[in-house]
Design a protein around this motif. Structure first.
Motif, PDB file in Angstrom:
ATOM      1  N   UNK A  64      76.114  96.511 -11.063  1.00 35.42           N
ATOM      2  CA  UNK A  64      77.039  97.484 -10.608  1.00 35.42           C
ATOM      3  C   UNK A  64      78.340  96.884  -9.754  1.00 35.42           C
ATOM      4  N   UNK A  65      79.513  97.247 -10.277  1.00 30.61           N
ATOM      5  CA  UNK A  65      80.608  97.206  -9.444  1.00 30.61           C
ATOM      6  C   UNK A  65      81.243  98.777  -9.070  1.00 30.61           C
ATOM      7  N   UNK A  66      81.674  98.711  -7.728  1.00 30.83           N
ATOM      8  CA  UNK A  66      82.144  99.982  -7.070  1.00 30.83           C
ATOM      9  C   UNK A  66      83.842  99.781  -6.935  1.00 30.83           C
ATOM     10  N   UNK A  67      84.503 100.618  -7.427  1.00 35.49           N
ATOM     11  CA  UNK A  67      85.844 100.786  -7.359  1.00 35.49           C
ATOM     12  C   UNK A  67      86.233 102.024  -6.620  1.00 35.49           C
ATOM     13  N   UNK A  68      86.904 101.736  -5.296  1.00 33.77           N
ATOM     14  CA  UNK A  68      87.227 102.681  -4.192  1.00 33.77           C
ATOM     15  C   UNK A  68      88.740 102.927  -4.062  1.00 33.77           C
ATOM     16  N   UNK A  69      89.534 104.024  -4.239  1.00 32.87           N
ATOM     17  CA  UNK A  69      90.969 103.882  -4.077  1.00 32.87           C
ATOM     18  C   UNK A  69      91.517 103.921  -2.794  1.00 32.87           C
ATOM     19  N   UNK A  70      90.866 104.208  -1.829  1.00 29.09           N
ATOM     20  CA  UNK A  70      91.113 103.866  -0.378  1.00 29.09           C
ATOM     21  C   UNK A  70      90.956 102.502  -0.139  1.00 29.09           C
ATOM     22  N   UNK A  71      91.972 101.877   0.703  1.00 28.98           N
ATOM     23  CA  UNK A  71      91.941 100.463   1.173  1.00 28.98           C
ATOM     24  C   UNK A  71      90.609  99.871   1.931  1.00 28.98           C
ATOM     25  N   UNK A  72      89.714 100.718   2.219  1.00 27.93           N
ATOM     26  CA  UNK A  72      88.748 100.348   3.105  1.00 27.93           C
ATOM     27  C   UNK A  72      87.667 101.329   2.764  1.00 27.93           C
ATOM     28  N   UNK A  73      86.312 101.055   2.826  1.00 25.46           N
ATOM     29  CA  UNK A  73      85.320 101.933   2.788  1.00 25.46           C
ATOM     30  C   UNK A  73      85.062 102.605   4.269  1.00 25.46           C
ATOM     31  N   UNK A  74      85.403 103.751   4.070  1.00 23.75           N
ATOM     32  CA  UNK A  74      85.228 104.706   5.548  1.00 23.75           C
ATOM     33  C   UNK A  74      84.446 105.930   5.224  1.00 23.75           C
ATOM     34  N   UNK A  75      83.664 106.257   6.453  1.00 24.84           N
ATOM     35  CA  UNK A  75      83.079 107.285   6.534  1.00 24.84           C
ATOM     36  C   UNK A  75      83.667 108.558   7.518  1.00 24.84           C
ATOM     37  N   UNK A  76      83.903 109.847   7.102  1.00 25.79           N
ATOM     38  CA  UNK A  76      84.310 110.901   7.666  1.00 25.79           C
ATOM     39  C   UNK A  76      83.467 112.150   7.791  1.00 25.79           C
ATOM     40  N   UNK A 130      58.688 126.104   1.643  1.00 29.66           N
ATOM     41  CA  UNK A 130      58.634 125.781   0.067  1.00 29.66           C
ATOM     42  C   UNK A 130      59.006 124.093  -0.135  1.00 29.66           C
ATOM     43  N   UNK A 131      59.657 123.568   0.714  1.00 30.32           N
ATOM     44  CA  UNK A 131      59.780 122.267   0.311  1.00 30.32           C
ATOM     45  C   UNK A 131      58.759 121.215   1.111  1.00 30.32           C
ATOM     46  N   UNK A 132      58.317 121.691   1.866  1.00 30.07           N
ATOM     47  CA  UNK A 132      57.047 120.932   2.563  1.00 30.07           C
ATOM     48  C   UNK A 132      57.825 119.944   3.656  1.00 30.07           C
ATOM     49  N   UNK A 133      58.905 120.097   4.064  1.00 33.61           N
ATOM     50  CA  UNK A 133      59.822 119.428   5.198  1.00 33.61           C
ATOM     51  C   UNK A 133      60.941 120.107   5.786  1.00 33.61           C
ATOM     52  N   UNK A 134      61.201 119.943   7.028  1.00 31.74           N
ATOM     53  CA  UNK A 134      62.394 120.655   7.482  1.00 31.74           C
ATOM     54  C   UNK A 134      63.635 120.279   6.949  1.00 31.74           C
ATOM     55  N   UNK A 135      64.864 120.956   7.103  1.00 31.74           N
ATOM     56  CA  UNK A 135      65.913 120.394   6.763  1.00 31.74           C
ATOM     57  C   UNK A 135      66.031 119.488   7.995  1.00 31.74           C
ATOM     58  N   UNK A 136      66.624 118.414   7.718  1.00 34.87           N
ATOM     59  CA  UNK A 136      66.816 117.451   8.399  1.00 34.87           C
ATOM     60  C   UNK A 136      68.246 116.969   8.556  1.00 34.87           C
ATOM     61  N   UNK A 137      69.274 117.044  10.076  1.00 37.22           N
ATOM     62  CA  UNK A 137      70.513 117.009  10.161  1.00 37.22           C
ATOM     63  C   UNK A 137      70.865 115.672  10.559  1.00 37.22           C
ATOM     64  N   UNK A 138      71.851 114.914  10.189  1.00 33.85           N
ATOM     65  CA  UNK A 138      72.479 113.667  10.491  1.00 33.85           C
ATOM     66  C   UNK A 138      73.952 113.900  10.211  1.00 33.85           C
ATOM     67  N   UNK A 139      74.725 112.878  10.931  1.00 34.35           N
ATOM     68  CA  UNK A 139      76.299 112.807  10.718  1.00 34.35           C
ATOM     69  C   UNK A 139      76.493 112.019   9.290  1.00 34.35           C
ATOM     70  N   UNK A 140      77.486 112.585   8.690  1.00 33.12           N
ATOM     71  CA  UNK A 140      78.050 112.036   7.432  1.00 33.12           C
ATOM     72  C   UNK A 140      78.282 110.360   7.673  1.00 33.12           C
ATOM     73  N   UNK A 141      78.743 110.109   8.814  1.00 31.92           N
ATOM     74  CA  UNK A 141      79.059 108.513   9.124  1.00 31.92           C
ATOM     75  C   UNK A 141      77.882 108.129   9.134  1.00 31.92           C
TER      76      UNK A 141
END
Length: 384
Positions: A64-76, A130-141
Motif C-alpha cells: 500500500x502507498x498513501x498519497x496526501x495532498x497536504x505537505x505533511x500528515x496532520x491531525x485537526x 443495542x451495541x453492547x458497549x458505550x459510545x467512547x469519546x476521544x479527540x480526532x488528533x
C-alpha cells in the motif's frame, strides 16, 4: 488561525513508527521457492479513513502507498464519538486496547431548551444496550496519532496532487479515494453529477481544559444549537452548528452574541474560548447520492463517498467501517477484485446512505427555525 493549527492540529511524521510485522511474499516448500506477486494499492488521502484502509489492506497482504495532498500528515479537530461497530472495526485491526486507553465513555446526556428546561435524553443508553458497549469519546488528533503509528512512513507521500488519474489507476491493482468531500478521485472516475452541496450551517468547535459541566448534552434553539461532550478526563469538547448563509464569515464575538442569554454554562464556555483555538468549518454534504461507490478498480470511502452533516457524529465511524469492510471483501475474494468491490458496495453503500439521511434529518430537527416550538413539544411528548 495559525495558532489554532498549533493547538488542535499537529504534524505527525515525528511519531510514525511501523508496528505491524513485515509481510513476506516468499513461500518455501522444501527446496522450491515460489514468489507470489503482491497486489498493489494506492490510497489517496491520509485522514481517518485513508490510514485505516492502508492498515487493513496491509494486514491482508497488500502493498500500500498513501498519497496526501497536504505537505505533511496532520491531525485537526476536537472530539469524536465512536459507537460499538466502529470500536469493533478498530479491534479487528488489533487496536482495541489502544482505543480503550485513549477514550472515555459517554453514557448520559440531555437535550435542553435555551432557558435550561429538559426536553429529552440523548439515546446513549439505548445505543449502549443495542451495541453492547458505550459510545467512547476521544479527540480526532488522538485517533490519527494511533493510526499513523501503524503505518510505515516510507509508504506515505505528501504534497501530492493527482494530475494523471488514468496513470494512477493503470499503475495499481486498486485505487482508494479517501480524499474527502472534494475528492479528486471521485471527480476523476465518478463524473460530475454528484458534488459538494452547502448544508446551510457553519460548525464551530472547541475544547475547554480543566472543566467538566454538571450535565453533558445539547441545547436546541432556533436555527442553532450548542453541545458539550467529554473528550478526556478534565477536558470538555463543545460544538455549535449555526445556520449561516454561504460565504458569510462570523467572528467568535458574533458566536458569543448568538448564544447570549442561553443557560449556564454556555456563555461561560464561549467566554473562555480563545479565537486562535476555535475551529470553524462550513458544512457540505454530497448531492445527489452516488449510485455506486466503486467503478472498475476504484473504490471510494468516507467523505469522498458519503459526506454528511455532523448531527449524529458519524463521519469518522462510517469511514472506519468502510475501510475495514473493503479489506474484508478483498480478503473474501482474493482472486476476484471486481467481485470484492461489488460486495463492498452492496454492504456499505445502503448503510452509509441511510446514515446520511438520518443525519440530515437530525440536523434539520435540531436547528429548526419557525418550527422550533412544535419540535420542542414533540420532543417532550416522546420523552414521557
Amino acid at each position: 488561525m495559525a495558532a489554532s493549527r498549533n493547538r488542535s492540529r499537529r504534524s505527525l511524521f515525528s511519531t510514525m513508527a511501523p508496528i505491524l510485522p513485515p509481510l513476506c511474499n516468499h513461500h518455501s516448500c522444501g527446496t522450491t521457492s515460489v514468489v507470489m506477486k503482491m497486489r498493489r494499492a494506492v490510497v489517496v488521502g491520509a485522514g481517518v479513513g485513508g490510514l485505516t484502509t492502508a492498515i487493513a489492506l496491509r494486514a491482508i497482504g497488500w502493498e500500500v502507498s498513501i498519497f496526501e495532498r497536504w505537505p505533511r500528515v496532520v491531525a485537526e479537530g476536537t472530539a469524536l464519538g465512536l459507537r460499538s461497530d466502529a470500536q469493533a472495526a478498530l479491534a479487528r485491526l488489533g487496536l482495541g486496547e489502544q482505543l480503550r486507553e485513549r477514550t472515555v465513555p459517554y453514557r448520559r446526556a440531555q437535550i435542553r431548551t435555551p432557558d435550561g428546561r429538559r426536553l429529552a435524553d440523548l439515546p446513549l443508553e439505548r445505543i449502549e444496550r443495542r451495541g453492547g458497549a458505550p459510545v467512547r469519546m476521544l479527540s480526532r488528533v488522538s485517533l490519527i496519532e494511533m493510526l499513523v503509528r501503524q503505518v510505515d512512513p516510507a509508504t506515505i507521500s505528501t504534497g501530492v496532487e493527482i494530475t494523471d488519474p488514468a496513470a494512477l489507476r493503470a499503475g495499481h491493482d486498486l485505487v482508494v479515494g479517501a480524499d474527502g468531500v472534494r475528492s479528486a478521485v471521485r471527480q476523476a472516475f465518478f463524473g460530475a453529477a454528484t458534488r459538494p452541496r452547502y448544508a446551510g450551517i457553519v460548525a464551530w468547535r472547541g475544547v475547554i481544559q480543566g472543566f467538566e459541566p454538571q450535565d453533558y448534552g445539547e441545547t436546541w434553539g432556533r436555527g442553532q444549537m450548542f453541545g458539550m461532550t467529554p473528550q478526556a478526563p478534565g477536558v470538555t469538547n463543545w460544538y455549535a452548528p449555526v445556520r449561516t448563509p454561504e460565504g458569510v464569515r462570523e467572528s467568535l464575538d458574533d458566536l458569543r452574541a448568538r448564544f447570549a442569554g442561553w443557560h449556564d454554562p454556555i456563555p461561560r464556555v464561549l467566554a473562555a474560548a480563545e479565537e486562535d483555538a476555535v475551529l470553524r468549518h462550513e458544512v457540505y454534504d454530497l448531492a445527489p447520492p452516488l449510485g455506486s461507490y466503486v467503478t472498475g478498480n476504484v473504490a471510494l470511502i468516507g467523505d469522498a463517498a458519503h459526506a454528511m452533516t455532523p448531527a449524529l457524529g458519524q463521519g469518522a465511524c462510517q469511514a472506519l467501517l468502510d475501510a475495514v469492510e473493503l479489506a474484508a471483501c478483498l480478503r473474501a475474494h482474493p482472486g476476484d477484485a471486481a467481485k470484492a468491490l461489488q460486495s463492498y458496495d452492496a454492504r456499505r453503500r445502503p448503510a452509509a446512505q441511510r446514515m446520511v439521511t438520518a443525519s440530515s434529518w437530525m440536523t434539520r430537527l435540531a436547528g429548526a427555525g419557525r418550527l422550533a416550538g412544535p419540535r420542542d413539544t414533540l420532543m417532550r411528548m416522546l420523552s414521557i
